[in-house]
Design a protein around this motif. Structure first.
Motif, PDB file in Angstrom:
ATOM      1  N   UNK A  44       1.307  -1.509  -0.010  1.00 21.97           N
ATOM      2  CA  UNK A  44      -0.003   0.262  -0.123  1.00 21.97           C
ATOM      3  C   UNK A  44       1.109   0.992   0.230  1.00 21.97           C
ATOM      4  N   UNK A  45       0.870   1.260  -1.086  1.00 26.22           N
ATOM      5  CA  UNK A  45       1.916   2.856  -1.352  1.00 26.22           C
ATOM      6  C   UNK A  45       1.870   3.863  -0.634  1.00 26.22           C
ATOM      7  N   UNK A  46       0.078   4.165  -0.867  1.00 22.24           N
ATOM      8  CA  UNK A  46      -0.373   5.790  -0.010  1.00 22.24           C
ATOM      9  C   UNK A  46      -2.203   4.899   0.246  1.00 22.24           C
ATOM     10  N   UNK A  47      -2.315   6.004   0.990  1.00 21.30           N
ATOM     11  CA  UNK A  47      -3.374   5.319   1.406  1.00 21.30           C
ATOM     12  C   UNK A  47      -4.437   4.730   0.206  1.00 21.30           C
ATOM     13  N   UNK A  48      -4.814   4.037   0.249  1.00 22.51           N
ATOM     14  CA  UNK A  48      -5.610   3.155  -0.374  1.00 22.51           C
ATOM     15  C   UNK A  48      -5.651   3.200  -1.929  1.00 22.51           C
ATOM     16  N   UNK A  49      -4.664   3.234  -1.978  1.00 24.12           N
ATOM     17  CA  UNK A  49      -3.662   2.318  -3.573  1.00 24.12           C
ATOM     18  C   UNK A  49      -2.402   1.108  -3.439  1.00 24.12           C
ATOM     19  N   UNK A  50      -2.755   0.705  -3.339  1.00 20.51           N
ATOM     20  CA  UNK A  50      -2.486  -0.673  -3.833  1.00 20.51           C
ATOM     21  C   UNK A  50      -1.378  -0.795  -4.697  1.00 20.51           C
ATOM     22  N   UNK A  51       0.183  -1.749  -5.172  1.00 19.40           N
ATOM     23  CA  UNK A  51       0.866  -2.406  -5.783  1.00 19.40           C
ATOM     24  C   UNK A  51       0.715  -3.474  -5.832  1.00 19.40           C
ATOM     25  N   UNK A  52       0.016  -4.749  -6.850  1.00 19.97           N
ATOM     26  CA  UNK A  52       0.647  -5.765  -6.893  1.00 19.97           C
ATOM     27  C   UNK A  52       2.365  -6.007  -7.182  1.00 19.97           C
ATOM     28  N   UNK A  53       2.778  -6.405  -6.402  1.00 19.00           N
ATOM     29  CA  UNK A  53       4.145  -6.236  -6.625  1.00 19.00           C
ATOM     30  C   UNK A  53       4.898  -6.963  -8.095  1.00 19.00           C
ATOM     31  N   UNK A  54       5.594  -5.599  -8.175  1.00 21.48           N
ATOM     32  CA  UNK A  54       6.558  -6.297 -10.251  1.00 21.48           C
ATOM     33  C   UNK A  54       6.168  -7.810 -10.378  1.00 21.48           C
ATOM     34  N   UNK A  55       4.907  -7.292 -11.663  1.00 24.37           N
ATOM     35  CA  UNK A  55       3.933  -8.658 -11.729  1.00 24.37           C
ATOM     36  C   UNK A  55       5.384  -9.178 -13.006  1.00 24.37           C
ATOM     37  N   UNK A  56       6.227  -8.261 -13.174  1.00 21.96           N
ATOM     38  CA  UNK A  56       7.491  -9.256 -14.049  1.00 21.96           C
ATOM     39  C   UNK A  56       8.744  -8.151 -13.982  1.00 21.96           C
ATOM     40  N   UNK A  57       9.476  -8.020 -12.789  1.00 21.74           N
ATOM     41  CA  UNK A  57      10.833  -8.070 -12.010  1.00 21.74           C
ATOM     42  C   UNK A  57      11.937  -8.198 -13.080  1.00 21.74           C
ATOM     43  N   UNK A  58      11.684  -9.670 -13.687  1.00 18.51           N
ATOM     44  CA  UNK A  58      12.857  -9.282 -14.678  1.00 18.51           C
ATOM     45  C   UNK A  58      12.822  -9.052 -15.599  1.00 18.51           C
ATOM     46  N   UNK A  59      11.917  -8.024 -16.035  1.00 18.12           N
ATOM     47  CA  UNK A  59      12.859  -7.962 -17.724  1.00 18.12           C
ATOM     48  C   UNK A  59      12.781  -6.532 -17.262  1.00 18.12           C
ATOM     49  N   UNK A  94       9.224   3.061 -10.444  1.00 19.11           N
ATOM     50  CA  UNK A  94       8.644   3.159  -8.855  1.00 19.11           C
ATOM     51  C   UNK A  94       7.769   4.349  -9.099  1.00 19.11           C
ATOM     52  N   UNK A  95       6.880   4.252  -7.921  1.00 13.34           N
ATOM     53  CA  UNK A  95       5.973   5.669  -8.112  1.00 13.34           C
ATOM     54  C   UNK A  95       6.415   7.240  -7.857  1.00 13.34           C
ATOM     55  N   UNK A  96       6.576   8.172  -7.602  1.00 16.42           N
ATOM     56  CA  UNK A  96       7.438   9.655  -7.516  1.00 16.42           C
ATOM     57  C   UNK A  96       6.077  10.083  -6.696  1.00 16.42           C
ATOM     58  N   UNK A  97       6.412   9.643  -5.367  1.00 13.63           N
ATOM     59  CA  UNK A  97       5.620   9.649  -4.201  1.00 13.63           C
ATOM     60  C   UNK A  97       5.432  11.424  -3.656  1.00 13.63           C
ATOM     61  N   UNK A  98       6.459  12.306  -3.863  1.00 13.82           N
ATOM     62  CA  UNK A  98       6.577  13.851  -3.541  1.00 13.82           C
ATOM     63  C   UNK A  98       7.346  14.359  -4.855  1.00 13.82           C
ATOM     64  N   UNK A  99       6.491  15.050  -4.942  1.00 17.93           N
ATOM     65  CA  UNK A  99       6.896  16.637  -6.044  1.00 17.93           C
ATOM     66  C   UNK A  99       7.132  15.957  -7.050  1.00 17.93           C
TER      67      UNK A  99
END
Ligand code: ZN
Length: 236
Positions: free
Chosen positions: A3-18, A212-217
């Motif tokens: 949960x990167x921000x309240x109510x915002x979930x990332x299903x972890x990198x689906x293809x991190x090998x790419x 990766x998300x840019x959480x600020x700025x």
């Protein structure tokens, strides 16, 4: 799942090998106790992780059934965004959304002639969007048509939270927010103009699909990306 921000979930990198991580995003709806899925990942067999199973696991973690996924919002036609659309739509009963241009390409009517991986099988979304539409999901989303990466690409903006979900109109590569590479992009010129338009929004957090998300700025990062995409020739 993060949960990167309240109510915002990332299903972890689906293809991190790419080269670029792929983030299927789930949003908790402010009203009604449902959830909204933002894009759907590559189909089973093309990546080690089955995104349908990931969505099922997410629902279990929230102690809800799959029918709690009320909407599936699609940013654009590419297979890493639409790969599980049909199966997830069937399993959840969710309404499905895409820009009207993109909806035609997702339905393969006509077949898209542009770069990037195409949908494997045609699918007809239930809701065809246009620029400026509101979607009653998360805490209220506004549709921004952002042509460039594909003709009918959209970003989704949550004004009350100052969060922008870019799809592939922008991505984070090597830690830097930027427009997508030319080889995957229908029109770099349009992508740059779309990035400039997004930089005009009041944005704190930029949640991309790749990287990766840019959480600020976020707004500053968007301005920079927009200017760079056009060779630094315009100011946002
Ligand atoms: Zn794409």
């Amino acid at each position: 799942m993060t949960e990167i921000l309240p109510g915002v979930f990332l299903l972890d990198p689906a293809n991190a090998e790419l080269r670029h991580a792929t983030n299927v995003i789930v949003l908790k709806d402010a009203k009604g106790g449902g959830y909204t899925l933002l894009d759907t990942g590559l189909p089973k067999g093309m990546v080690p992780r089955d995104m349908v199973a990931e969505v099922e696991q997410f629902c279990r973690s929230q102690k809800v059934g799959l029918s709690a996924i009320k909407r599936i919002l699609i940013t654009h036609l590419h297979l890493d965004h639409t790969g599980n659309l049909k199966v997830l739509a069937e399993k959840t009963g969710a309404k499905t959304f895409a820009h009207w241009l993109e909806a035609s390409f997702i339905a393969k009517d006509p077949v898209y002639k542009g770069p990037g991986m195409l949908p494997q099988e045609p699918f007809s979304v239930s809701e065809r969007l246009k620029d400026g539409d509101s979607v009653d999901a998360f805490e209220g989303l506004v549709v921004y048509h952002t042509p460039g990466h594909t003709p009918g690409h959209v970003a989704y903006y949550a004004p009350s939270r100052k969060i922008l979900f870019t799809g592939d109109s922008l991505m984070v590569i090597d830690g830097k927010l930027q427009v997508s590479a030319a080889q995957y992009t229908f029109s770099q010129q349009m992508a740059a103009l779309s990035a400039r338009r997004l930089a005009g929004l009041d944005v704190e957090s930029v949640v991309v699909y790749h990287g990766e998300p840019v959480l600020k700025g976020g707004r500053e990062a968007l301005k920079k990306a927009g200017a760079e995409a056009y060779g630094g020739k315009f100011e946002s």
